[in-house]
Design a protein around this motif. Structure first.
Motif, PDB file in Angstrom:
ATOM      1  N   GLY A  20       1.471 -20.431  -1.435  1.00  0.00           N
ATOM      2  CA  GLY A  20       2.124 -19.456  -2.301  1.00  0.00           C
ATOM      3  C   GLY A  20       1.123 -18.513  -2.948  1.00  0.00           C
ATOM      4  N   THR A  21      -0.017 -18.337  -2.297  1.00  0.00           N
ATOM      5  CA  THR A  21      -1.056 -17.465  -2.835  1.00  0.00           C
ATOM      6  C   THR A  21      -0.521 -16.055  -3.053  1.00  0.00           C
ATOM      7  N   VAL A  22      -0.764 -15.511  -4.235  1.00  0.00           N
ATOM      8  CA  VAL A  22      -0.343 -14.158  -4.582  1.00  0.00           C
ATOM      9  C   VAL A  22      -1.563 -13.241  -4.507  1.00  0.00           C
ATOM     10  N   THR A  23      -1.403 -12.135  -3.779  1.00  0.00           N
ATOM     11  CA  THR A  23      -2.451 -11.128  -3.691  1.00  0.00           C
ATOM     12  C   THR A  23      -1.863  -9.807  -4.157  1.00  0.00           C
ATOM     13  N   ILE A  24      -2.588  -9.093  -4.988  1.00  0.00           N
ATOM     14  CA  ILE A  24      -2.177  -7.765  -5.432  1.00  0.00           C
ATOM     15  C   ILE A  24      -3.235  -6.795  -4.932  1.00  0.00           C
ATOM     16  N   SER A  25      -2.810  -5.875  -4.050  1.00  0.00           N
ATOM     17  CA  SER A  25      -3.748  -4.952  -3.411  1.00  0.00           C
ATOM     18  C   SER A  25      -3.577  -3.546  -3.951  1.00  0.00           C
ATOM     19  N   GLN A  41     -10.157   7.675  -5.014  1.00  0.00           N
ATOM     20  CA  GLN A  41      -9.065   7.527  -5.963  1.00  0.00           C
ATOM     21  C   GLN A  41      -8.039   6.529  -5.435  1.00  0.00           C
ATOM     22  N   ILE A  42      -7.258   6.006  -6.351  1.00  0.00           N
ATOM     23  CA  ILE A  42      -6.161   5.097  -6.003  1.00  0.00           C
ATOM     24  C   ILE A  42      -5.071   5.911  -5.297  1.00  0.00           C
ATOM     25  N   ILE A  43      -4.506   5.334  -4.255  1.00  0.00           N
ATOM     26  CA  ILE A  43      -3.391   5.960  -3.543  1.00  0.00           C
ATOM     27  C   ILE A  43      -2.157   5.100  -3.787  1.00  0.00           C
ATOM     28  N   GLY A  44      -1.180   5.611  -4.475  1.00  0.00           N
ATOM     29  CA  GLY A  44       0.071   4.896  -4.697  1.00  0.00           C
ATOM     30  C   GLY A  44      -0.074   3.724  -5.653  1.00  0.00           C
ATOM     31  N   ASP A  45       0.978   2.920  -5.680  1.00  0.00           N
ATOM     32  CA  ASP A  45       1.039   1.770  -6.573  1.00  0.00           C
ATOM     33  C   ASP A  45       0.449   0.530  -5.908  1.00  0.00           C
ATOM     34  N   ASP A  46       0.074  -0.448  -6.726  1.00  0.00           N
ATOM     35  CA  ASP A  46      -0.380  -1.735  -6.199  1.00  0.00           C
ATOM     36  C   ASP A  46       0.739  -2.377  -5.396  1.00  0.00           C
ATOM     37  N   LYS A  47       0.359  -3.157  -4.395  1.00  0.00           N
ATOM     38  CA  LYS A  47       1.319  -3.881  -3.555  1.00  0.00           C
ATOM     39  C   LYS A  47       1.099  -5.378  -3.705  1.00  0.00           C
TER      40      LYS A  47
END
Length: 128
Positions: A20-25, A41-47
């Motif tokens: 159930g590992t959660v990754t936020i990219s 720069q950051i592109i879009g929102d975190d996934k």
């Protein structure tokens, strides 16, 4: 209530202990300049991604898990899931697609050629 379920209430089996590992990219459009400094720069929102493993699923559990995503059997590639999001310390709904699904058939019955259960089942849910 399940730990992971579709918005329609179809529960995903509980992931194995330690799974159930959660990754936020964060998607980044970047590189390094001639001085080796980061530029970008950051592109879009975190996934959000959940890596699920199941030590053992019985045939009906495996079938039901796979049916959620199987378009030929009434499923959808993208589903709305209720998942626990540590960013808000609560359950949230988000649209997610499934990555590769895998499992190993175990104790195949020689008469029916059907497995008694599936071992080491894996599936990743990834936010759209």
């Amino acid at each position: 209530m399940a730990w992971i379920e579709t918005a329609d209430g179809i529960a995903v089996p509980p992931p194995a202990l330690g799974s159930g590992t959660v990754t936020i990219s964060s998607a980044v459009d970047g590189a390094r300049n001639g001085n080796g400094d980061f530029i970008g720069q950051i592109i879009g929102d975190d996934k959000f991604k959940i890596e699920c493993s199941f030590q053992l699923l019985y045939p009906e559990e495996m079938m039901n898990l796979l049916k959620i995503f199987d378009r030929r059997r009434g499923g959808k590639f993208i589903n709305t899931f209720r998942v626990f999001d540590p960013r808000v310390n609560d359950f949230v709904y988000m649209d997610m697609y499934v990555g590769d699904r895998s499992g190993t058939p175990y104790l195949v019955n020689p008469q029916t050629m059907r497995p008694s259960f599936w071992r080491d089942v894996k599936a990743n849910l990834i936010q759209v």
